[in-house]
Design a protein around this motif. Sequence first.
Motif, PDB file in Angstrom:
ATOM      1  N   VAL A  57       0.873  -1.270   0.173  1.00  0.00           N
ATOM      2  CA  VAL A  57      -0.005   0.013  -0.068  1.00  0.00           C
ATOM      3  C   VAL A  57       0.892   1.275  -0.007  1.00  0.00           C
ATOM      4  O   VAL A  57       1.959   1.314   0.401  1.00  0.00           O
ATOM      5  CB  VAL A  57      -0.930  -0.069   1.181  1.00  0.00           C
ATOM      6  N   ARG A  58       0.192   2.297  -0.798  1.00  0.00           N
ATOM      7  CA  ARG A  58       1.089   3.554  -0.678  1.00  0.00           C
ATOM      8  C   ARG A  58       0.774   4.102   0.799  1.00  0.00           C
ATOM      9  O   ARG A  58      -0.210   4.067   1.507  1.00  0.00           O
ATOM     10  CB  ARG A  58       0.550   4.681  -1.776  1.00  0.00           C
ATOM     11  N   VAL A  59       1.625   5.040   1.466  1.00  0.00           N
ATOM     12  CA  VAL A  59       1.449   5.856   2.255  1.00  0.00           C
ATOM     13  C   VAL A  59       1.343   7.559   2.208  1.00  0.00           C
ATOM     14  O   VAL A  59       2.345   7.936   1.460  1.00  0.00           O
ATOM     15  CB  VAL A  59       2.697   5.763   3.455  1.00  0.00           C
ATOM     16  N   GLN A  60       0.476   7.880   2.483  1.00  0.00           N
ATOM     17  CA  GLN A  60       0.058   9.346   2.045  1.00  0.00           C
ATOM     18  C   GLN A  60      -0.256  10.245   3.075  1.00  0.00           C
ATOM     19  O   GLN A  60      -1.131  10.087   4.085  1.00  0.00           O
ATOM     20  CB  GLN A  60      -1.091   9.347   1.123  1.00  0.00           C
ATOM     21  N   THR A  61       0.435  11.544   2.894  1.00  0.00           N
ATOM     22  CA  THR A  61      -0.093  12.533   4.193  1.00  0.00           C
ATOM     23  C   THR A  61      -1.297  13.411   3.412  1.00  0.00           C
ATOM     24  O   THR A  61      -1.482  13.621   2.036  1.00  0.00           O
ATOM     25  CB  THR A  61       1.022  13.535   4.016  1.00  0.00           C
ATOM     26  N   GLU A  62      -2.125  13.686   4.265  1.00  0.00           N
ATOM     27  CA  GLU A  62      -3.580  14.459   3.707  1.00  0.00           C
ATOM     28  C   GLU A  62      -3.878  15.429   4.894  1.00  0.00           C
ATOM     29  O   GLU A  62      -5.018  15.011   5.712  1.00  0.00           O
ATOM     30  CB  GLU A  62      -4.789  13.458   3.749  1.00  0.00           C
ATOM     31  N   VAL A  63      -3.605  16.484   4.887  1.00  0.00           N
ATOM     32  CA  VAL A  63      -2.484  17.139   4.148  1.00  0.00           C
ATOM     33  C   VAL A  63      -1.343  17.393   4.875  1.00  0.00           C
ATOM     34  O   VAL A  63      -1.582  17.811   6.290  1.00  0.00           O
ATOM     35  CB  VAL A  63      -2.692  18.347   3.265  1.00  0.00           C
ATOM     36  N   LEU A  64      -0.090  17.337   4.653  1.00  0.00           N
ATOM     37  CA  LEU A  64       1.053  17.664   5.462  1.00  0.00           C
ATOM     38  C   LEU A  64       1.215  19.285   5.512  1.00  0.00           C
ATOM     39  O   LEU A  64       1.012  19.818   4.359  1.00  0.00           O
ATOM     40  CB  LEU A  64       2.103  17.100   5.088  1.00  0.00           C
ATOM     41  N   LEU A  65       1.246  19.862   6.454  1.00  0.00           N
ATOM     42  CA  LEU A  65       1.336  21.331   6.597  1.00  0.00           C
ATOM     43  C   LEU A  65       2.752  21.866   6.273  1.00  0.00           C
ATOM     44  O   LEU A  65       3.557  21.901   7.300  1.00  0.00           O
ATOM     45  CB  LEU A  65       0.577  21.819   7.839  1.00  0.00           C
ATOM     46  N   ALA A  66       3.220  21.798   5.057  1.00  0.00           N
ATOM     47  CA  ALA A  66       4.313  22.265   4.830  1.00  0.00           C
ATOM     48  C   ALA A  66       5.030  23.539   5.211  1.00  0.00           C
ATOM     49  O   ALA A  66       6.228  23.464   5.924  1.00  0.00           O
ATOM     50  CB  ALA A  66       4.633  22.095   3.057  1.00  0.00           C
ATOM     51  N   PRO A  67       4.307  24.569   5.219  1.00  0.00           N
ATOM     52  CA  PRO A  67       4.906  25.708   5.953  1.00  0.00           C
ATOM     53  C   PRO A  67       5.225  25.758   7.372  1.00  0.00           C
ATOM     54  O   PRO A  67       5.954  26.558   7.772  1.00  0.00           O
ATOM     55  CB  PRO A  67       3.514  26.746   5.705  1.00  0.00           C
ATOM     56  N   LEU A  68       4.667  24.890   7.976  1.00  0.00           N
ATOM     57  CA  LEU A  68       5.233  24.602   9.570  1.00  0.00           C
ATOM     58  C   LEU A  68       6.545  24.033   9.645  1.00  0.00           C
ATOM     59  O   LEU A  68       7.222  24.019  10.811  1.00  0.00           O
ATOM     60  CB  LEU A  68       4.125  23.739  10.293  1.00  0.00           C
ATOM     61  N   ARG A  69       6.989  23.343   8.492  1.00  0.00           N
ATOM     62  CA  ARG A  69       8.547  22.742   8.390  1.00  0.00           C
ATOM     63  C   ARG A  69       9.552  23.279   7.823  1.00  0.00           C
ATOM     64  O   ARG A  69       9.333  24.074   6.975  1.00  0.00           O
ATOM     65  CB  ARG A  69       7.919  21.388   7.828  1.00  0.00           C
ATOM     66  N   ASP A  70      10.712  22.906   8.346  1.00  0.00           N
ATOM     67  CA  ASP A  70      11.966  23.360   7.537  1.00  0.00           C
ATOM     68  C   ASP A  70      12.056  22.790   6.286  1.00  0.00           C
ATOM     69  O   ASP A  70      11.755  21.673   6.063  1.00  0.00           O
ATOM     70  CB  ASP A  70      13.085  23.062   8.699  1.00  0.00           C
ATOM     71  N   THR A  71      12.313  23.528   5.166  1.00  0.00           N
ATOM     72  CA  THR A  71      12.101  23.108   3.887  1.00  0.00           C
ATOM     73  C   THR A  71      13.171  21.791   3.672  1.00  0.00           C
ATOM     74  O   THR A  71      13.015  21.005   2.981  1.00  0.00           O
ATOM     75  CB  THR A  71      12.158  24.400   2.860  1.00  0.00           C
TER      76      THR A  71
END
Length: 281
Positions: A57-71
């Motif tokens: 199975v795939r593993v999927q973020t729904e949704v990952l809050l990217a702006p909160l994280r170091d790029t």
Amino acid sequence: MDIGIGLPVGDPAALLDWARRAEAGPFSTLGLLDRLVYDNPEPLVALAVLAGATSRVRVQTEVLLAPLRDTALLAKQAATLDRMTGGRLVLGLGIGGRADDHQVTGVDLRTRGRRLDGQLAVLRRLWSGQPHGDGVGPIGPAPARPGGPTVLFGGFQPVALERVARWGDGFLAAAPPSWAGGLFDTVRGFWREHGRAGQPRIVAQVNVALGAEAVIDDARARMGAYYGFTGRAEEMVAGMRTTPAEVRAAVTAFADLGADEVICYCYGLDPTQVDRLADIV
């Protein structure tokens, strides 16, 4: 059309059972929500554990809050998980809307969309093996998929829908079939305007709870608590599908709209819901 399972966030220790049941069934994907100031598992860490307990199975973020994280760190984390799972990571990204999540990370809530766009330029560059810039070299490892893992975007506003065509591979639709079709059409229109080949991947979401009344009550309470900050929790909970007929109807409606996948999101903790869903789909 693929059918995935959206995992409950109330008990991280129970998720291995959910993952193994989904792997043994007809399901394509394990999805996991993201919040920071909440009692939920961190999705990349949790999905890494679940990926190690599964092989298909795939593993999927729904949704990952990217702006909160170091790029740069996010680029490395996502590439590592994608590489170690043989390309099973699907990175669903969004901007979030909770002030407290942004407050504790020092991210300006008002500029989170612009921050995400800037992050995407860096992520794509790093995933392709290019240097970070300013005298800093590349950041590995190389992801399994050239150019990075599959990236989907959630959202409702035109700027969010256009982001699919500018930076992504597809769209995550947290909307009922009654108005999801218009979002699908808008995403496909932007895709054509940007000269993208093929079609965007369209992934819909339906909130479900199957089982005894206690299972359904548990799911409604947990979903209401999760979305309490929106001011629309009661309305959202009211849309939960709680019978096999309702789940089938929603899946069929999304199939008729051309969705590539439907994620059946469960908020109640009873893992036997996976088996009940398998009997339906």
